[in-house]
Write a protein that holds these residues in place. Structure first.
Motif, PDB file in Angstrom:
ATOM      1  N   VAL A  87       0.810  -1.092   0.106  1.00  0.00           N
ATOM      2  CA  VAL A  87       0.051   0.016  -0.174  1.00  0.00           C
ATOM      3  C   VAL A  87       0.766   1.255   0.156  1.00  0.00           C
ATOM      4  N   ILE A  88       2.254   1.131   0.243  1.00  0.00           N
ATOM      5  CA  ILE A  88       2.922   2.502   0.390  1.00  0.00           C
ATOM      6  C   ILE A  88       3.200   3.009  -0.958  1.00  0.00           C
ATOM      7  N   LEU A  89       3.195   2.100  -2.067  1.00  0.00           N
ATOM      8  CA  LEU A  89       3.346   2.700  -3.357  1.00  0.00           C
ATOM      9  C   LEU A  89       2.069   3.509  -3.706  1.00  0.00           C
ATOM     10  N   LEU A  90       0.930   3.215  -3.184  1.00  0.00           N
ATOM     11  CA  LEU A  90      -0.281   3.833  -3.638  1.00  0.00           C
ATOM     12  C   LEU A  90      -0.331   5.257  -2.708  1.00  0.00           C
ATOM     13  N   VAL A  91       0.074   4.987  -1.589  1.00  0.00           N
ATOM     14  CA  VAL A  91       0.095   6.098  -0.720  1.00  0.00           C
ATOM     15  C   VAL A  91       1.056   7.287  -1.233  1.00  0.00           C
ATOM     16  N   ALA A  92       2.385   6.857  -1.343  1.00  0.00           N
ATOM     17  CA  ALA A  92       3.230   7.721  -1.987  1.00  0.00           C
ATOM     18  C   ALA A  92       2.695   8.309  -3.365  1.00  0.00           C
ATOM     19  N   VAL A 182      -5.784  13.899  -2.061  1.00  0.00           N
ATOM     20  CA  VAL A 182      -5.346  12.730  -1.109  1.00  0.00           C
ATOM     21  C   VAL A 182      -6.342  11.760  -0.475  1.00  0.00           C
ATOM     22  N   VAL A 183      -7.591  12.540  -0.176  1.00  0.00           N
ATOM     23  CA  VAL A 183      -8.504  11.880   0.426  1.00  0.00           C
ATOM     24  C   VAL A 183      -9.323  11.214  -0.533  1.00  0.00           C
ATOM     25  N   LEU A 184      -9.657  11.781  -1.856  1.00  0.00           N
ATOM     26  CA  LEU A 184     -10.384  11.187  -2.667  1.00  0.00           C
ATOM     27  C   LEU A 184      -9.711   9.862  -3.339  1.00  0.00           C
ATOM     28  N   ARG A 185      -8.436  10.202  -3.423  1.00  0.00           N
ATOM     29  CA  ARG A 185      -7.504   8.998  -3.827  1.00  0.00           C
ATOM     30  C   ARG A 185      -7.586   7.538  -2.862  1.00  0.00           C
ATOM     31  N   LEU A 186      -7.337   8.045  -1.804  1.00  0.00           N
ATOM     32  CA  LEU A 186      -7.179   6.849  -0.497  1.00  0.00           C
ATOM     33  C   LEU A 186      -8.597   6.266  -0.321  1.00  0.00           C
ATOM     34  N   VAL A 187      -9.616   7.283  -0.247  1.00  0.00           N
ATOM     35  CA  VAL A 187     -10.955   6.671  -0.006  1.00  0.00           C
ATOM     36  C   VAL A 187     -11.224   5.711  -1.264  1.00  0.00           C
ATOM     37  N   ALA A 188     -11.017   6.201  -2.305  1.00  0.00           N
ATOM     38  CA  ALA A 188     -11.312   5.159  -3.544  1.00  0.00           C
ATOM     39  C   ALA A 188     -10.472   3.838  -3.419  1.00  0.00           C
ATOM     40  N   ILE A 189      -9.030   3.834  -2.979  1.00  0.00           N
ATOM     41  CA  ILE A 189      -8.485   2.786  -2.712  1.00  0.00           C
ATOM     42  C   ILE A 189      -9.169   1.979  -1.881  1.00  0.00           C
ATOM     43  N   ARG A 190      -9.333   2.473  -0.489  1.00  0.00           N
ATOM     44  CA  ARG A 190      -9.744   1.724   0.444  1.00  0.00           C
ATOM     45  C   ARG A 190     -11.020   0.897   0.258  1.00  0.00           C
ATOM     46  N   TRP A 191     -11.973   1.713  -0.476  1.00  0.00           N
ATOM     47  CA  TRP A 191     -13.319   0.971  -0.779  1.00  0.00           C
ATOM     48  C   TRP A 191     -13.580   0.538  -2.193  1.00  0.00           C
ATOM     49  N   ASN A 192     -12.420   0.667  -2.898  1.00  0.00           N
ATOM     50  CA  ASN A 192     -12.592   0.161  -4.339  1.00  0.00           C
ATOM     51  C   ASN A 192     -13.626   1.029  -4.979  1.00  0.00           C
TER      52      ASN A 192
END
Length: 202
Positions: A87-92, A182-192
Motif C-alpha cells: 500500500v505504500i506505493l499507492l500512498v506515495a 489525497v482523500v479522494l484517492r485513498l478513499v477510492a483505494i480503501r473502498w474500491n
C-alpha cells in the motif's frame, strides 16, 4: 520560494514511488534511478512544453536531479532492509499526485492561463509521470484502470480555484486542494470506488 520547495517535495515523493514500482522488475541500480527520474519529472516536463516554458525546469536547475537521485538511493537502501507493504506505493503516488497537480496549477496560474487550462495543466502535471512509470514497468497505468486518479487531481485543482474565487487565502486554498486529492484517492483505494464504465447496449 513556496512553489520552489513544493516542486522538490513532489519530485522526491514521485521519485520514491518510481523506485517502489520498479523494485520487483529485475532492474539494475541505473534502471531504477531512470524510472524514478522519469516518474518525477515526466509530468512537469510535458507541462513546461505545453506552456512554452523554456528551458525545461530541470535543465536549468540540476537540484531537481540531485533530489531524484538522493531520494531514489535512500529508498533503495531502505526497501532492501525493510520491505514496505504494497500500500505504500499507492500512498506515495497519492501524495505525489496531490503535490504535482497543485503545483502544476500554480505554474499555469503564473502564466495567466484561464481556469480550464489551469485545471488541465494541473492534471497533466499530476498524472503524466505515473503513466510513464507504469508503462515502463509493464503495468496497466492507473488512469486506465477505472481508478479515481485523474478525477482526484481535477477535483483538487477545482477546489483550489473555487476557494480562491471566494477570497480564501491562497495557502489555505492550496492545502484544501491537496487534501481533496489525497482523500479522494485513498478513499477510492480503501473502498474500491471507481467511475462508471461506459458500455454500449445494442
Amino acid at each position: 520560494m513556496f512553489l520552489y520547495l513544493l516542486d522538490r517535495a513532489g519530485v522526491a515523493v514521485f521519485s520514491i514511488s518510481g523506485v517502489l514500482a520498479a523494485r520487483d522488475r529485475d532492474l539494475d541500480l541505473l534502471g531504477v534511478i531512470v524510472v524514478a527520474a522519469i516518474t518525477a519529472i515526466g509530468g512537469g516536463t510535458l507541462r513546461d512544453l505545453l506552456l512554452n516554458r523554456h528551458p525545461i525546469f530541470w535543465v536549468t536547475d540540476a537540484s531537481y536531479l540531485t533530489v531524484i537521485i538522493v531520494s531514489a538511493v535512500v529508498t533503495i537502501i531502505y526497501v532492501r532492509r525493510w520491505p514496505p507493504p504494497g500500500v505504500i506505493l499507492l500512498v506515495a503516488d497519492a501524495l505525489g499526485l496531490a503535490l504535482f497537480a497543485l503545483s502544476g496549477a500554480q505554474y499555469a496560474e503564473a502564466a495567466q492561463c484561464p481556469p480550464l487550462i489551469v485545471i488541465l495543466m494541473g492534471t497533466i502535471t499530476g498524472v503524466m509521470g505515473g503513466i510513464i512509470r507504469d508503462v515502463i514497468t509493464a503495468r496497466v497505468p492507473l488512469i486506465l484502470r477505472r481508478e479515481i486518479y485523474a478525477t482526484a487531481a481535477i477535483a483538487g485543482v477545482v477546489v483550489y480555484l473555487l476557494l480562491q474565487a471566494i477570497d480564501v487565502p491562497r495557502a489555505i486554498a492550496f492545502g484544501s486542494g491537496m487534501v481533496t486529492v489525497v482523500v479522494l484517492r485513498l478513499v477510492a483505494i480503501r473502498w474500491n470506488l471507481h467511475l462508471p464504465v461506459f458500455r454500449h447496449r445494442e
